[in-house]
Motif scaffolding. Structure first.
Motif, mmCIF file in Angstrom:
data_model
loop_
_atom_site.group_PDB
_atom_site.id
_atom_site.type_symbol
_atom_site.label_atom_id
_atom_site.label_comp_id
_atom_site.label_asym_id
_atom_site.label_seq_id
_atom_site.Cartn_x
_atom_site.Cartn_y
_atom_site.Cartn_z
ATOM 1 N N ALA A 31 64.374 55.630 50.914
ATOM 2 C CA ALA A 31 64.726 56.875 51.607
ATOM 3 C C ALA A 31 64.957 58.015 50.615
ATOM 4 C CB ALA A 31 65.962 56.669 52.472
ATOM 5 N N GLY A 32 65.585 57.703 49.486
ATOM 6 C CA GLY A 32 65.819 58.718 48.466
ATOM 7 C C GLY A 32 64.526 59.254 47.885
ATOM 8 N N LYS A 33 63.547 58.377 47.755
ATOM 9 C CA LYS A 33 62.262 58.819 47.207
ATOM 10 C C LYS A 33 61.505 59.679 48.216
ATOM 11 C CE LYS A 33 60.393 58.621 43.233
ATOM 12 N NZ LYS A 33 61.152 58.959 42.025
ATOM 13 N N VAL A 34 61.682 59.394 49.500
ATOM 14 C CA VAL A 34 61.082 60.251 50.529
ATOM 15 C C VAL A 34 61.717 61.637 50.477
ATOM 16 C CG1 VAL A 34 60.705 60.577 52.998
ATOM 17 C CG2 VAL A 34 60.523 58.284 52.014
ATOM 18 N N LYS A 35 63.028 61.684 50.259
ATOM 19 C CA LYS A 35 63.708 62.970 50.109
ATOM 20 C C LYS A 35 63.153 63.739 48.914
ATOM 21 C CE LYS A 35 68.145 61.583 52.141
ATOM 22 N NZ LYS A 35 69.607 61.402 51.895
ATOM 23 N N GLU A 36 62.845 63.012 47.844
ATOM 24 C CA GLU A 36 62.261 63.663 46.664
ATOM 25 C C GLU A 36 60.889 64.236 46.988
ATOM 26 O OE1 GLU A 36 60.823 62.582 42.104
ATOM 27 O OE2 GLU A 36 62.228 61.244 43.140
ATOM 28 N N LEU A 37 60.103 63.514 47.776
ATOM 29 C CA LEU A 37 58.793 64.022 48.186
ATOM 30 C C LEU A 37 58.963 65.348 48.925
ATOM 31 C CD1 LEU A 37 55.663 63.180 48.509
ATOM 32 C CD2 LEU A 37 56.326 62.642 50.859
ATOM 33 N N ARG A 38 59.906 65.368 49.867
ATOM 34 C CA ARG A 38 60.139 66.612 50.608
ATOM 35 C C ARG A 38 60.641 67.717 49.681
ATOM 36 N NH1 ARG A 38 63.774 67.771 56.070
ATOM 37 N NH2 ARG A 38 63.760 70.035 55.844
ATOM 38 N N PHE A 39 61.509 67.379 48.754
ATOM 39 C CA PHE A 39 62.064 68.364 47.819
ATOM 40 C C PHE A 39 60.942 69.042 47.029
ATOM 41 C CE2 PHE A 39 63.754 69.541 43.649
ATOM 42 C CZ PHE A 39 64.890 70.269 43.995
ATOM 43 N N GLN A 40 60.043 68.229 46.463
ATOM 44 C CA GLN A 40 58.947 68.794 45.671
ATOM 45 C C GLN A 40 57.967 69.556 46.548
ATOM 46 O OE1 GLN A 40 59.303 68.910 42.627
ATOM 47 N NE2 GLN A 40 60.646 67.213 42.086
ATOM 48 N N LEU A 41 57.724 69.044 47.746
ATOM 49 C CA LEU A 41 56.847 69.745 48.683
ATOM 50 C C LEU A 41 57.418 71.112 49.033
ATOM 51 C CD1 LEU A 41 54.459 69.830 50.699
ATOM 52 C CD2 LEU A 41 55.921 68.617 52.336
ATOM 53 N N ALA A 42 58.733 71.156 49.280
ATOM 54 C CA ALA A 42 59.377 72.423 49.638
ATOM 55 C C ALA A 42 59.311 73.429 48.498
ATOM 56 C CB ALA A 42 60.829 72.171 50.044
ATOM 57 N N ILE A 43 59.378 72.946 47.255
ATOM 58 C CA ILE A 43 59.244 73.837 46.103
ATOM 59 C C ILE A 43 57.863 74.485 46.089
ATOM 60 C CG2 ILE A 43 59.004 73.870 43.580
ATOM 61 C CD1 ILE A 43 61.319 71.923 43.418
ATOM 62 N N VAL A 44 56.843 73.668 46.333
ATOM 63 C CA VAL A 44 55.473 74.194 46.359
ATOM 64 C C VAL A 44 55.315 75.202 47.491
ATOM 65 C CG1 VAL A 44 53.045 73.598 46.709
ATOM 66 C CG2 VAL A 44 54.500 72.118 45.312
ATOM 67 N N TYR A 49 59.264 68.731 59.122
ATOM 68 C CA TYR A 49 59.254 69.874 58.210
ATOM 69 C C TYR A 49 57.839 70.445 58.086
ATOM 70 C CZ TYR A 49 59.001 72.403 53.792
ATOM 71 O OH TYR A 49 58.733 73.361 52.832
ATOM 72 N N CYS A 50 56.868 69.569 57.866
ATOM 73 C CA CYS A 50 55.478 70.022 57.720
ATOM 74 C C CYS A 50 55.032 70.793 58.955
ATOM 75 C CB CYS A 50 54.551 68.829 57.481
ATOM 76 S SG CYS A 50 54.780 67.996 55.914
ATOM 77 N N ASP A 51 55.354 70.245 60.120
ATOM 78 C CA ASP A 51 54.953 70.875 61.368
ATOM 79 C C ASP A 51 55.637 72.232 61.549
ATOM 80 O OD1 ASP A 51 53.546 70.615 64.002
ATOM 81 O OD2 ASP A 51 55.597 70.743 64.766
ATOM 82 N N SER A 52 56.896 72.327 61.099
ATOM 83 C CA SER A 52 57.670 73.543 61.332
ATOM 84 C C SER A 52 57.232 74.715 60.465
ATOM 85 C CB SER A 52 59.158 73.275 61.106
ATOM 86 O OG SER A 52 59.423 73.042 59.722
ATOM 87 N N VAL A 53 56.683 74.438 59.279
ATOM 88 C CA VAL A 53 56.333 75.540 58.367
ATOM 89 C C VAL A 53 54.839 75.854 58.342
ATOM 90 C CG1 VAL A 53 58.312 75.076 56.880
ATOM 91 C CG2 VAL A 53 56.102 74.033 56.343
ATOM 92 N N LYS A 54 54.047 75.085 59.065
ATOM 93 C CA LYS A 54 52.602 75.319 59.017
ATOM 94 C C LYS A 54 52.207 76.679 59.575
ATOM 95 C CE LYS A 54 50.522 70.754 58.828
ATOM 96 N NZ LYS A 54 49.659 69.785 59.508
ATOM 97 N N GLY A 55 52.962 77.147 60.536
ATOM 98 C CA GLY A 55 52.590 78.400 61.151
ATOM 99 C C GLY A 55 53.194 79.623 60.480
ATOM 100 N N ASP A 56 53.995 79.393 59.418
ATOM 101 C CA ASP A 56 54.659 80.522 58.744
ATOM 102 C C ASP A 56 53.645 81.402 58.013
ATOM 103 O OD1 ASP A 56 56.888 79.362 59.677
ATOM 104 O OD2 ASP A 56 57.749 78.803 57.742
#
Length: 238
Positions: free
Chosen positions: A17-30, A231-238
């Motif tokens: 679960a922590g590694k999934v959080k890291e994936l989201r963290f790095q994705l959000a940075i990008v 998260y992916c779904d929520s920011v795709k339309g931004d």
């Protein structure tokens, strides 16, 4: 297929679960870097070097977490997650190959910028560990879209794989055995003597409490994967 010990599988399951959080963290940075770049360009400003680096280095870290999660799901479920499945995802083949280019060659991958958006401007050519020349076609989409599309599909695949896996009930329970806790108390220089004494006095109760814990690392991982998908779904339309 290689078998993994229960202890090994539990270790990796607890980290998942922590590694999934890291994936989201790095994705959000990008994503944040891409959004800031477009906003700055649109308003007539100059995009900073720091912003370029955030996207570049965030993308590199993002691709490496992909490999970690692929390996982790194999250990936890004792089932191989073949690259052939990942390559069928949106941008799956691209992400596999640029992960190798970034990790093994140091290739920056993202070297194109136009009208506020980041791109892979042309095909990437690399030589693999067997001396074979690999050509990686450049996607038409910008980096933001590539990462969001892939992350959504990848997390869906991981979630489906974890849910479908059988024989993982034994991974539930405490993250640590009483022996592991005891060893940590005995050997840590950060735990004061009075705390070690309290542990020794209450060892039996602590052991009983550990056995009663309802921790479910797979459920935690599935929940976090769902958070990334949302998260992916929520920011795709931004």
């Amino acid at each position: 297929m290689e078998e993994f010990s229960v202890r090994h599988r539990r270790f990796v399951a607890n980290y998942f679960a922590g590694k999934v959080k890291e994936l989201r963290f790095q994705l959000a940075i990008v994503v944040a870097g891409c959004d800031k770049s477009l906003s700055t360009f649109t308003s007539g400003g100059e995009v900073s070097r720091d912003n370029h680096q955030a996207v570049l280095y965030g993308f590199s870290a993002f691709t490496n977490v992909i490999q970690t999660l692929k390996d982790a799901v194999k250990t936890v479920t004792n089932e191989q997650l073949d690259w052939s499945k990942i390559e069928r995802l949106r941008h799956g083949s691209f992400m596999r190959n640029v992960r190798n280019a970034a990790t093994h060659d140091g290739n920056p991958v993202i070297s194109g910028w136009a009208d506020g958006r980041y791109f892979v401007p042309s095909k990437i050519v690399r030589i693999d560990g067997f001396g074979k020349t690999i050509e990686i076609p450049a996607p038409a989409e910008d980096v933001r879209a590539i990462c969001l599309d892939f992350a959504e599909d990848f997390c869906l695949l991981l979630r489906e794989t974890l849910i479908a896996a059988g024989g993982i009930e034994h991974l539930k329970g405490s993250k640590f055995s009483i022996e592991e806790v005891e060893d940590a108390f005995a050997n840590s220089t950060f735990i004061p003597p009075f705390a070690k004494e309290l542990f020794a006095q209450n060892r039996e109760k602590i052991e009983a409490d550990l056995k009663d814990l309802k921790h479910d690392p797979i459920a935690d991982a599935v929940k976090e994967l769902g958070e990334v998908i949302q998260y992916c779904d929520s920011v795709k339309g931004d």
